[in-house]
Motif scaffolding. Structure first.
Motif, short mmCIF file in Angstrom:
data_model
loop_
_atom_site.label_atom_id
_atom_site.label_comp_id
_atom_site.label_asym_id
_atom_site.label_seq_id
_atom_site.Cartn_x
_atom_site.Cartn_y
_atom_site.Cartn_z
N ALA A 230 0.87 -1.19 0.00
CA ALA A 230 0.00 0.00 0.00
C ALA A 230 0.90 1.23 0.00
CB ALA A 230 -0.91 -0.02 1.23
N HIS A 231 0.32 2.39 -0.34
CA HIS A 231 1.17 3.58 -0.45
C HIS A 231 0.38 4.85 -0.16
CE1 HIS A 231 -0.79 3.52 -4.41
NE2 HIS A 231 -0.57 4.82 -4.43
N PHE A 232 1.12 5.92 0.14
CA PHE A 232 0.55 7.26 0.20
C PHE A 232 1.58 8.24 -0.33
CE2 PHE A 232 2.66 6.74 4.30
CZ PHE A 232 3.30 7.95 4.50
N ASP A 233 1.11 9.37 -0.79
CA ASP A 233 2.00 10.39 -1.35
C ASP A 233 2.34 11.42 -0.28
OD1 ASP A 233 1.91 9.20 -3.88
OD2 ASP A 233 0.09 10.30 -4.41
N PHE A 234 3.63 11.78 -0.20
CA PHE A 234 4.08 12.81 0.73
C PHE A 234 5.14 13.63 0.01
CE2 PHE A 234 6.88 14.45 4.11
CZ PHE A 234 5.94 15.17 4.84
N VAL A 239 5.29 6.79 -0.68
CA VAL A 239 5.77 6.02 0.48
C VAL A 239 5.05 4.67 0.52
CG1 VAL A 239 6.06 6.00 2.97
CG2 VAL A 239 6.21 8.17 1.71
N LYS A 240 5.82 3.60 0.50
CA LYS A 240 5.27 2.25 0.59
C LYS A 240 5.12 1.88 2.07
CE LYS A 240 5.44 0.71 -3.81
NZ LYS A 240 4.35 0.02 -4.53
N GLY A 266 7.52 3.77 15.06
CA GLY A 266 6.79 4.18 13.87
C GLY A 266 5.95 5.42 14.11
N LEU A 267 5.25 5.84 13.05
CA LEU A 267 4.40 7.03 13.11
C LEU A 267 2.98 6.65 13.52
CD1 LEU A 267 5.36 8.76 9.72
CD2 LEU A 267 6.10 9.45 12.01
N LEU A 268 2.39 7.41 14.43
CA LEU A 268 0.99 7.25 14.79
C LEU A 268 0.21 8.35 14.09
CD1 LEU A 268 -1.06 5.66 16.51
CD2 LEU A 268 -0.73 7.38 18.29
N VAL A 269 -0.75 7.95 13.24
CA VAL A 269 -1.47 8.90 12.39
C VAL A 269 -2.96 8.77 12.65
CG1 VAL A 269 -1.87 9.68 10.03
CG2 VAL A 269 0.34 8.66 10.65
N GLU A 280 6.35 -0.19 9.52
CA GLU A 280 7.39 -0.40 8.50
C GLU A 280 6.97 0.30 7.22
OE1 GLU A 280 9.70 -4.00 6.06
OE2 GLU A 280 8.29 -4.50 7.66
N TYR A 281 7.79 1.24 6.79
CA TYR A 281 7.47 1.97 5.57
C TYR A 281 8.76 2.48 4.95
CZ TYR A 281 8.00 6.05 8.64
OH TYR A 281 8.49 6.98 9.53
N GLU A 282 8.71 2.78 3.66
CA GLU A 282 9.89 3.29 2.96
C GLU A 282 9.47 4.18 1.79
OE1 GLU A 282 12.07 -0.15 1.72
OE2 GLU A 282 10.46 -0.87 0.43
N PRO A 283 10.23 5.27 1.54
CA PRO A 283 11.39 5.69 2.32
C PRO A 283 10.97 6.29 3.66
CG PRO A 283 10.85 7.34 0.69
CD PRO A 283 9.93 6.19 0.43
N ARG A 284 11.91 6.31 4.60
CA ARG A 284 11.64 6.94 5.89
C ARG A 284 11.54 8.44 5.67
NH1 ARG A 284 10.11 3.23 9.64
NH2 ARG A 284 10.78 4.61 11.32
N ILE A 285 10.52 9.06 6.21
CA ILE A 285 10.31 10.50 6.04
C ILE A 285 10.35 11.18 7.41
CG2 ILE A 285 9.05 10.39 3.85
CD1 ILE A 285 6.47 10.31 5.40
N SER A 286 10.81 12.41 7.41
CA SER A 286 10.99 13.15 8.66
C SER A 286 9.71 13.91 9.00
CB SER A 286 12.16 14.12 8.55
OG SER A 286 12.32 14.85 9.73
N LEU A 287 9.06 13.50 10.09
CA LEU A 287 7.80 14.12 10.51
C LEU A 287 7.82 14.32 12.03
CD1 LEU A 287 5.36 11.99 8.36
CD2 LEU A 287 5.71 14.44 8.10
#
Length: 293
Positions: A230-234, A239-240, A266-269, A280-287
């Motif tokens: 699955a993915h989302f755009d940032f 981001v996979k 991980g990120l809590l959204v 687990e996701y890639e690439p790692r993004i700074s948030l």
């Protein structure tokens, strides 16, 4: 009983190895050297060649070149396990016992494309491992062997794929001798109970933070490895997401897509209902907390 084997995915490789270990009379293998359709593609050539089995690599299993090659093999039955295109006449009519296909769903329910993915994405609690005699339709022929399989809450695409494969190997060991002796009993499908799942597109794998946390979690576990993710755009990144868990109860007055915590695990959204933790996701993004996806 002379078996012609057709396949080009991980499951195909397992089934071919199983037949070889059983000392079944596999007289030829048709496969694909490469595929743009199947994330779990496997070229069966090395397995076949190691066992001394002739190989035909083809993009068109119904084409005249492949048909002539298969005719020369003189198969009594064809096993087609893991092929992305329909098998048609005259290939269906070539072997005296017919063409046996495989579908990881409880036929006649859930015919069509991507059955393991859809079962997980839809949050189903059960699927099946089904072998059937192929006809001109999609997964509509008489049943040869079917075993129901529970889908556990912790299952994802990899664990379910593995368990379905293990069950299916046991079925192969059971029905091959029945086919050879003529003691098998095909069961017609109840077509009135059938539905057909459509082909999955790239938009089906896009995470919309307005979805509930449960829906996002099911989407991720259905599309994780060996599939595309699955993915989302940032920003400029796609981001996979490979692994998630549903977060604790979150206040309903927070907007979907808001980052609630950027933790080591991980990120809590915030989701449309509840919250989802991206483990687990890639690439790692700074948030940081308060950012929005």
């Amino acid at each position: 009983m002379r078996i012609l084997f057709i396949g080009a995915v991980e499951f195909s490789a397992c089934a071919l190895r199983e037949l070889i270990e059983m000392r079944a009379d596999v007289v030829g293998v048709c496969t694909l050297l490469e595929s743009i359709f199947n994330a779990d593609h496997v070229d069966l050539t090395p397995i076949a060649e190691e066992a001394g089995i002739p190989v035909c690599s083809t993009m068109d299993i119904n084409g005249e070149e492949a048909l002539n090659w298969i005719r020369r093999c003189e198969p009594d039955v064809i096993f087609c396990f893991g092929w992305s295109k329909l098998v048609r006449s005259p290939l269906l009519e070539l072997p005296r016992l017919g063409v046996v296909g495989f579908h990881p769903a409880a036929l006649p329910e859930n015919r069509g494309r991507h059955p393991l993915i859809w079962a997980l994405v839809l949050g189903l609690e059960e699927t099946a491992s089904t072998f059937f005699f192929m006809d001109e339709g999609a997964d509509s022929g008489d049943l040869l062997s079917q075993r129901k399989i529970a889908i556990e809450p912790e299952d994802d695409a990899r664990t379910l794929y593995t368990r379905v494969t293990e069950v299916a190997m046991g079925q192969i060991r059971e029905f091959v001798p029945l086919l050879e002796s003529g003691r098998y009993q095909p069961q017609p499908q109840e077509h009135s109970k059938a539905n057909v799942w459509r082909k999955r597109g790239i938009t089906d794998g896009r995470i919309d933070w307005r979805m509930s946390a449960e829906t996002i979690h099911n989407l991720v576990r259905g599309l994780t490895r060996p599939y595309v993710g699955a993915h989302f755009d940032f920003g400029k990144h796609s981001v996979k997401v490979w692994r998630t868990e549903i977060g604790l109860d979150i206040a309903a007055n927070l907007e979907p897509g808001k980052v609630l915590a950027a933790e080591e695990e991980g990120l809590l959204v915030k989701a449309g209902i509840g919250a989802i933790r991206l483990l687990e996701y890639e690439p790692r993004i700074s948030l940081t907390p308060g950012d929005y996806l």
